[in-house]
Design an enzyme around this catalytic site. Structure first.
Site, PDB file in Angstrom:
ATOM      1  N   VAL A   1       4.492   6.562  -1.197  1.00 37.96           N
ATOM      2  CA  VAL A   1       5.203   5.339  -1.573  1.00 37.96           C
ATOM      3  C   VAL A   1       4.524   4.124  -0.931  1.00 37.96           C
ATOM      4  CG1 VAL A   1       7.416   4.119  -1.441  1.00 37.96           C
ATOM      5  CG2 VAL A   1       7.376   6.606  -1.823  1.00 37.96           C
ATOM      6  N   CYS A   2       4.618   4.025   0.379  1.00 35.22           N
ATOM      7  CA  CYS A   2       4.237   2.798   1.087  1.00 35.22           C
ATOM      8  C   CYS A   2       2.730   2.618   1.160  1.00 35.22           C
ATOM      9  CB  CYS A   2       4.836   2.805   2.484  1.00 35.22           C
ATOM     10  SG  CYS A   2       6.613   3.103   2.439  1.00 35.22           S
ATOM     11  N   LEU A   3       1.958   3.711   1.097  1.00 36.21           N
ATOM     12  CA  LEU A   3       0.511   3.607   0.971  1.00 36.21           C
ATOM     13  C   LEU A   3       0.111   3.509  -0.506  1.00 36.21           C
ATOM     14  CD1 LEU A   3      -2.461   3.802   1.846  1.00 36.21           C
ATOM     15  CD2 LEU A   3      -2.223   6.287   1.774  1.00 36.21           C
TER      16      LEU A   3
ATOM     17  N   THR B   1       3.468   4.475   5.713  1.00 36.91           N
ATOM     18  CA  THR B   1       4.397   5.606   5.749  1.00 36.91           C
ATOM     19  C   THR B   1       5.581   5.284   4.839  1.00 36.91           C
ATOM     20  OG1 THR B   1       3.768   5.999   8.034  1.00 36.91           O
ATOM     21  CG2 THR B   1       5.795   7.076   7.240  1.00 36.91           C
ATOM     22  N   LEU B   2       5.894   6.137   3.891  1.00 36.61           N
ATOM     23  CA  LEU B   2       5.358   7.379   3.418  1.00 36.61           C
ATOM     24  C   LEU B   2       4.117   7.161   2.545  1.00 36.61           C
ATOM     25  CD1 LEU B   2       8.653   9.188   2.299  1.00 36.61           C
ATOM     26  CD2 LEU B   2       7.484   9.333   4.477  1.00 36.61           C
TER      27      LEU B   2
END
Lengths: 227, 227, 227, 227, 227, 227, 227, 227
Positions: free
Chosen positions: E125-127, E121-122
């Site tokens: 971005v984070c994935l 998450t988000l």
């Protein structure tokens, strides 16, 4: 004392009598249309024009007005005056509620009608304020919400509740046109069909397909796939 | 006995009289805003601030309060106090319905106004409870649903029905601002335009385009495509 | 011969290197914003400004341009120049594709950067055309679709497919900002947080609640409900 | 062997060259329009007509055809022939894929153009089948999905993926018109503006407001609210 | 040189081999969840937990990490560590892309697995950042988009296109769980059924109804309406 | 004769008095839940359980019943009996309207309460029928529509209008819980917070973030990005 | 004088008594169905047929009529006459409001029933006009909005408000069928179940799964995964 | 080595050849249908049946299978076997991916066809897994996503991207039926029209209106409004 919600049709049938009707088309301006988010703007534009055309077919008096059309709100869309050449334009002096303008009220009273079909952009302001004022002044009011246009669907939901609570009849374009027309058994039926295709593009498709299907049958046209 | 739905404007015109109005802005808190799902939160924030600005322009008394702002509900958004520096803050002692708090009721009564414009997050709780209580206490209540914010659209649909049934007037931000303003023919008209651009970003675009179009005309600026 | 979809990052890591980047902000004009229907216009406006702010924080060259701003398309929104005072404005001569304008291309080349972050209104025209042209000219292109704005969601779906097919990287505002920022472990971290609150109002709420919660803990503030 | 997705613009710039383009408008029939559920039918109708108008402005060859117009599919909408009087109509013999009809293929070949702009109702059938066939036959294909119309949005999502996979360029109406037009710096610029108002009603509003604002400035018209 | 989109499964079957898999669960934090707007947050929370449970059932290594959990992003949701007690937590030093953190990369490499199932998450971005980095580093990457959560649906549409373009496999929770499970013909089938009811509440209803229907049949229970 | 819409709170304050309240939870069955399309089923399930928990906290009598649970409608969801162990189950004999069952009516009367909080699946049947019957029998009825579940949103819109017209109060879960709770200044406040997190997952996130933020402040925890 | 909203059930229980009911099915025509945009047309068709079936099961008189079926509105859908072979068809002479046709009114009066269940396409015209007229004529009217079909959801929202204001009961298909049926404890229960599967496809799935689950239990069928 | 996305039609025309086609209909079960949330379940059911009917018209081999139909997933819907009596049912032993079952693979190979039209519930599992496996095994695969059904629209978006990436052709029901049919110029054209009315209710309306319009023309029927 009776319930205010019953004010404008208490004991009367809550339907539109075309012979007792004046139409008020308020603030359908190019700038304000940019703010409309509760319905498709082309549909709104078509619906407002359809009202004007129906008024012309029935010789219903039409009063138009605009909110400071010299400013960012922009000019009235021209098609309304084209569709209802008999419409009377009343310039206001900045009053947001058209009913607050004495010339406007006088124009309404001069029609001698007691039933008002009203549309105005924005719905929650330009339609709702004169509708509530007119109910309070003793008129039967039919507020055509989908010929008006509002800044959000939630605002329209709220306005429908407020109009009903105040004793105005919330109504849509098809009900308004159909109550005014009354019957297909009339000399100008074909002109009414054109008004509907204006406001309902799918009705236009129906008519196009219908005419073609009858033509194929009458002229014994062969299907392409059977040539 | 009359219908309770008529309680707060029975025989009176169901519109806002700015001179008789106090404004209650309840529980617009950063934590509670995270729960809002019936409308865009930035729009909600803008609408609440617009109410505060309008009150300041008209010298309408404003009372604010918060639900346990030391806990997860979070602090009041700071812009409301900035936009209405004259607002009175009343701390509660845990009562969910602000009307249940004696200091809050006393502050309302002290304004001497009998018309209340109310907004509160969540709509179905912080707006609806004081609205219903105030109608029952004899006030004319205008509940600004799109300056409030709720946990679901269905909950808002339910609250609109409940408010109308209880005799409060459900209303949107544009109708509220416009009824308070009344006319563009006033000295502070430009300040009102700024309030609207706050709450309606598309109106801001209109003004920006309008100014540029006039400037091009006045300064006889050439189109880039014609250079 | 390789696949054109691979043209602009074939063999390279398909991510943004802030040191090799120029930013192109195209046709963010008040009139064109009225046509945008694939996303909230206030969000679009905020996202475009956030890009400009990030460029300023990182000293990334910015080039802006407008499509006939003297006509109905309207003026550029002023916040972009405010957020990126170092931005260079290039007037076009009517070319719809900014890349077709020699001065514009020259300005891009003069930056010496080979990675382009591009946003433009309308997405399918003002963003897509220069993006496809720049890929064809050998640049690595990151097309920020939600800082652009389009006339329908379907048109945006189509444009995403076309951009990907042509070898541009379709990307959103958060990914763009975060790839540019890289790490929170930097001196200007607080300024980056402000950029995010600009583009993500819910992030602003988080920060407001966070500060208040820490303040309550630090100052041993009593809960209202426990007074 | 190269990737089929690259077949129709491998090594070439994947954009529309108006001088090398023929336009195929397939099965825009009144009956089929009733089945369209992925977009507004009036918008679809306007977009298809806008394509025909653009072709006329640029002398681009247009070929039209219909799927058994004597049956329930209904007649071609008449506005296409009105907007492109030079269009050539090719009757099929029941083939669902227009490309399967030898006369249709011959008509395309006779234009001598290698770039095809195609629209057809239903999108997943009448647009997709000839598009895929034409790519396979070596043409550069631009498939105008929002001038086509499909039975569901999901079907359109699937068709976009299939078209891209097969090497056709999925594109929207604004990108198509703008790539064909190229620049506003041309003698027929005003006629192009009319094409855009046809397909984008909000653009019409912009122009109406723009003209009025300039007129107010030029004629020093007083605001109603200042009278 | 091959197409980058094929990088991580070129010549291999693009499916998940449970024996070669490590799972990366990145930044599932209470604050960040408030920003998620592309899917229901309770569904997101359930899906992330379901991934952790599946990893536990199959002894798949799990690595978790958080983005500055001491700040407004908030703490990791506790259920992930509960569902995967064997998970290894790696603290970062502010890097937004977890892959930029050397300890994180080392932890991944230490698993010896070459297939990565990632959620974060988000989403954009984070994935997306670690997914793209891992593909570039030679891993087979399955990016579980509906166990991630993003700030808008449009951003997710963009991320799906970017991930596919970069050679990561975009995948949903049900496909991920089912590819990991492989068959119902296994000793722990009932535990898998519980994982599915976690992520699919309608599946839980099916099981409840199924058990009751069989019980009625077995125990010859009379229908209430036949008593 | 008074207006029937006023029947159940005519002259009384239209709010819930917890001391005069019984709760009726009707037909929350696994099979019927599959038919629910007006709201998320997990949310519906959570809301129904939250009602039961609130009743337990306040010692409000609860009556449950099911519609032929031996058939396709399926069993009652077990969590209601778990959350309200004091609930009385009344088996019906096939009556669709629970109020038509004499044992059910007797159980309601036996509580001695005159205010009823009712929820039932489907909303337009299992909630609406007993609500209308109970109003007619003289009860004050609060119909919790979002703890009920219906086959379409349109059906729910219709039911809200019908309930209001019949004199029942349409209400949502948050208003119901909050009116029952009354104040946060009570010994079981923390248990109420848990009820809210049950029905509002975003409230749970708020609490998680709040606790962490205070802990960081109290324990002077360093930010990861500042290590 | 009483409130018109109370006209048709003032002092009576506002529910359907099957023994006092006639059913009016108005203008369910193939052409008009093309215009319906407020609900799925297959669902509308199924709901109208379900009403006819229920009337047949209960020997309720049914009157059908059509609006100029020789024109573009098209023929009545044949399933209504099939499902209610006892239905009486009344041809009109062009009247839009069926109640304006003397033969139609006479047919209603001849049934001797005072409760009318009405459905008609379009909702805001063909359902609303006769409903309002019948209320005014003293009938108890139940207007089945989701067996009617309208040109927009907004028009339906408006019609629900207008119907409620005029004293008709807005109702959905499930409430109508269930109030007519009353109890599952009846000889023809299985035929009612078939009516519900007609109108609720998810109910059909429930029954299919239920029968299979019982069969597996009774016949001790082995699970495939355990073979 | 070529790009895997090109695997199953590299150098071939990416269209369906009915003579080389087998159809796989996987796991269309009553229980699983309850989980479907990406499309209307009745439409899904109709589309699956339409595929079976088309296969029967063209003598295309059909293989069906189910996932543990003795458990909560429920039985296969019976209409598939009715519509394709020649279909071969293959029982699996718990394998989630039908392609993992040796009997299933053998049945596919026994058809001798190299083009597979596949549909399966859930889309992301029961359709996607065998599709990807079959592409890897060298088949041309057409994955009919809207005859499959998935647990969320987001999951379907993800699956479309994954299928395209893996080299399967994502396709909708209308494209599949029309590519199989090829031309209306065939002896069984009327039977194909019935297949389309099955899957497209609006097409049925077109035919009903068409027949009536021709009948009115042929029989010189008078309009009711002209009697």
């Amino acid at each position: 004392m009776t319930h205010p919600a019953a004010a404008n049709f208490n004991g009367q049938k809550p339907t539109i009598d075309a012979n007792d009707t004046a139409m008020l088309l308020i603030d359908h301006q190019s700038g304000l249309f940019q703010i409309v988010k509760d319905m498709d703007v082309p549909q709104l534009r078509a619906n407002a024009i359809a009202l004007a055309r129906a008024a012309t077919l029935l010789n219903i008096p039409v009063i138009t007005t605009a909110s400071v059309p010299q400013g960012p709100n922009g000019p009235l869309i021209p098609e309304i005056a084209e569709a209802a050449p008999h419409a009377q334009y009343v310039a206001r002096k900045g009053e947001i509620n058209a009913w607050d303008n004495p010339e406007f009220r006088a124009a309404v009273e001069a029609t001698g009608k007691k039933t008002l079909v009203i549309a105005g952009t924005l719905t929650s302001v330009c339609l709702a304020f004169p509708s509530i004022s007119a109910v309070y002044a003793g008129y039967k009011v039919f507020a055509v919400v989908d010929a008006s246009g509002n800044h959000s669907k939630l605002a329209t939901d709220l306005t429908i509740a407020r109009l009903a609570q105040a004793g105005a009849v919330p109504i849509d374009i098809m009900a308004t046109l159909s109550e005014l027309q009354g019957s297909w058994n009339r000399a100008d039926a074909e002109q009414w069909a054109k008004v509907y295709t204006q406001a309902m593009p799918h009705y236009q498709l129906l008519i196009e397909s219908y005419i073609k299907a009858q033509q194929v049958a009458t002229e014994h046209e062969l299907l392409d796939s059977q040539r």
